[in-house]
Motif scaffolding. Sequence first.
Motif, mmCIF file in Angstrom:
data_model
loop_
_atom_site.group_PDB
_atom_site.id
_atom_site.type_symbol
_atom_site.label_atom_id
_atom_site.label_comp_id
_atom_site.label_asym_id
_atom_site.label_seq_id
_atom_site.Cartn_x
_atom_site.Cartn_y
_atom_site.Cartn_z
ATOM 1 N N ASN B 51 42.887 83.267 35.405
ATOM 2 C CA ASN B 51 43.547 81.903 35.841
ATOM 3 C C ASN B 51 45.082 83.394 36.782
ATOM 4 O O ASN B 51 45.649 82.852 37.268
ATOM 5 N N ILE B 81 48.445 79.103 43.054
ATOM 6 C CA ILE B 81 49.113 77.899 42.245
ATOM 7 C C ILE B 81 47.737 77.150 42.088
ATOM 8 O O ILE B 81 48.100 76.137 40.724
ATOM 9 N N ARG B 84 45.869 77.922 39.568
ATOM 10 C CA ARG B 84 46.422 78.215 37.955
ATOM 11 C C ARG B 84 46.985 76.487 37.634
ATOM 12 O O ARG B 84 46.670 76.159 36.483
ATOM 13 N N ARG B 85 46.705 75.313 38.265
ATOM 14 C CA ARG B 85 46.801 74.156 38.167
ATOM 15 C C ARG B 85 45.352 74.076 37.074
ATOM 16 O O ARG B 85 45.095 73.122 36.591
ATOM 17 N N MET B 89 46.289 77.340 31.164
ATOM 18 C CA MET B 89 46.506 78.233 29.640
ATOM 19 C C MET B 89 47.005 77.925 28.515
ATOM 20 O O MET B 89 48.242 77.324 28.936
ATOM 21 N N ALA B 161 49.084 71.809 28.580
ATOM 22 C CA ALA B 161 48.466 72.023 29.627
ATOM 23 C C ALA B 161 47.065 70.847 30.336
ATOM 24 O O ALA B 161 46.867 71.551 31.410
ATOM 25 N N VAL B 164 47.991 68.608 33.364
ATOM 26 C CA VAL B 164 48.003 68.702 35.170
ATOM 27 C C VAL B 164 46.549 67.967 35.642
ATOM 28 O O VAL B 164 46.368 68.753 36.221
#
Lengths: 285, 251
Positions: B51, B81, B84-85, B89, B161, B164
């Motif tokens: 990620n 961004i 990672r969304r 993690m 986590a 989202v």
Amino acid sequence: MIEGALFLSALLSVFITVGIIGVLLFETVSFFGEVSILDFLTDTEWTPLFADKHFGILPLFTGTFLTTLIAMAVSLPIGLISAIYLSEYASDRLRTTAKPFLEILAAIPTVVYGYFALLFVTPLLQKIIPDLSGFNALSPGIVMGIMIIPIISSLSEDAMHAVPNGLREGGYALGSTRLQVALRVVLPAAFSGVAASFILGISRAVGETMIVAVAAGLQPRLTLNPFVPVETVTAYIVQVSLGDTPAGTIEYRTIFAAGMSLFVVTFLLNIISYSLRKRFREVYE
Amino acid sequence: MDAAFHVQKLNVFYGKKQALRDVNMEIPAKAVTAVIGPSGCGKSTFVRCLNRMNDLVPGFRVEGSILYQGKDIYSRGMDVIDVRRKIGMVFQKPNPFPKSIYENIAYGLRIQGVKNKEKIDTVVEESLKKAAIWEEVKDRLPQSALSLSGGQQQRLCIARALAVAPEVLLLDEPTSAIDPIATGRIEELLRELKESYTIVIVTHNMQQAARISDITGFFLMGELVEFDPTSRMFTNPKDSRTEDYITGRFG
């Protein structure tokens, strides 16, 4: 032997503090033997050096309040923004070189700042604001703000830098931008340290003497207008100490009454700052 | 099984030091993939590549490609961004924000600009339920997240986590800082979550890998030594180094 010497020198500073408070208290008590506390706190004029004497501390405190407010309006945003930049954006190399430079601002003698305000900033401001008096609250307020920037930026940066990296990673892993991590994760986590730096900055501004004595005008005036001459508590003490006021007179005792009021204010601010910092430490240890 | 990630010839460097060498791996979707190996073998580095968390490390450099749903997450024009969304993690040390329990979960929505209180309320409740911690915290949502125990904090971080709506959950030794009972609950939770999420878990605990994973990768000195279904790896490893490690001869 060494332990004894260390103990004595530690004791000495305690004694000196106690001595100062003792003298302050003693003279303040005899001051209030002649002037009622009610007059002191409510009278709107401060004219102990004139024939018609008034002993209202309010005009001095509005002077202090006004210059402090202006100083914080300058130092708070700039100090905070530079702290955020140094802690969250700057590379390690930049941070370790830029921080000492910023802190040099704190090493400039305040009398130099005072004349900087009087002879440079005031004429500059007069070009923008023609009505500005030669002595005023605005210019020394701004310059005090510049002086306080390193206090706020350095202490806030320390607080933000101490926020564990795990929190930043947690923020990034949820899809935060760098700015979101700085403003919504790091800043709230460092809140008490940042707030403590603000309060320390305020107490520095309240206690600042030379800048306001040189550039604010030495005229006690109950006003919140930043364009006219004012006098702060500290500047009054300088003014009366420099004159030929005989010891033991009421004029002489005003120094201690004013000093005592100032001491109470800065002392309270320091207590708040201390308790905030203590809370801050508890969170991450 | 469909693959969620195709990792191809992945080489990772920190400055001049090489942390991963020629790693090739197909990580299956909606399954638990365990990554095991001794300390310093590159297993954390590996999941942190998935990620792009390593982007934050100074001197980090990557070669090769990591395709997620067919797209290279390291290609130009890839929004980190967004990566990672989608790929959430959870870290080794529980890292709740020093905010309330509620605000910890709401954070991910707030940074996306969600303002609708009802929507946030719903997501907070659902996420906490998915992370099997709702019953314990439902009456104390306004309290500080730091008042929770370590195991609860870690489940809160899982809930945070999940809030989202990621598709993948990466876990970097999520149970190494908490007690065995809390560990058991998190393992149970991961078994439920794999119905809907792709899970990659780094662990130094081989029993844990054996208990919860479908497929296991064994790393040694930055190389992927063996990548096989867990049942096969733990009963009949192909590589002698894997056998040495899982039988406890080193590590």
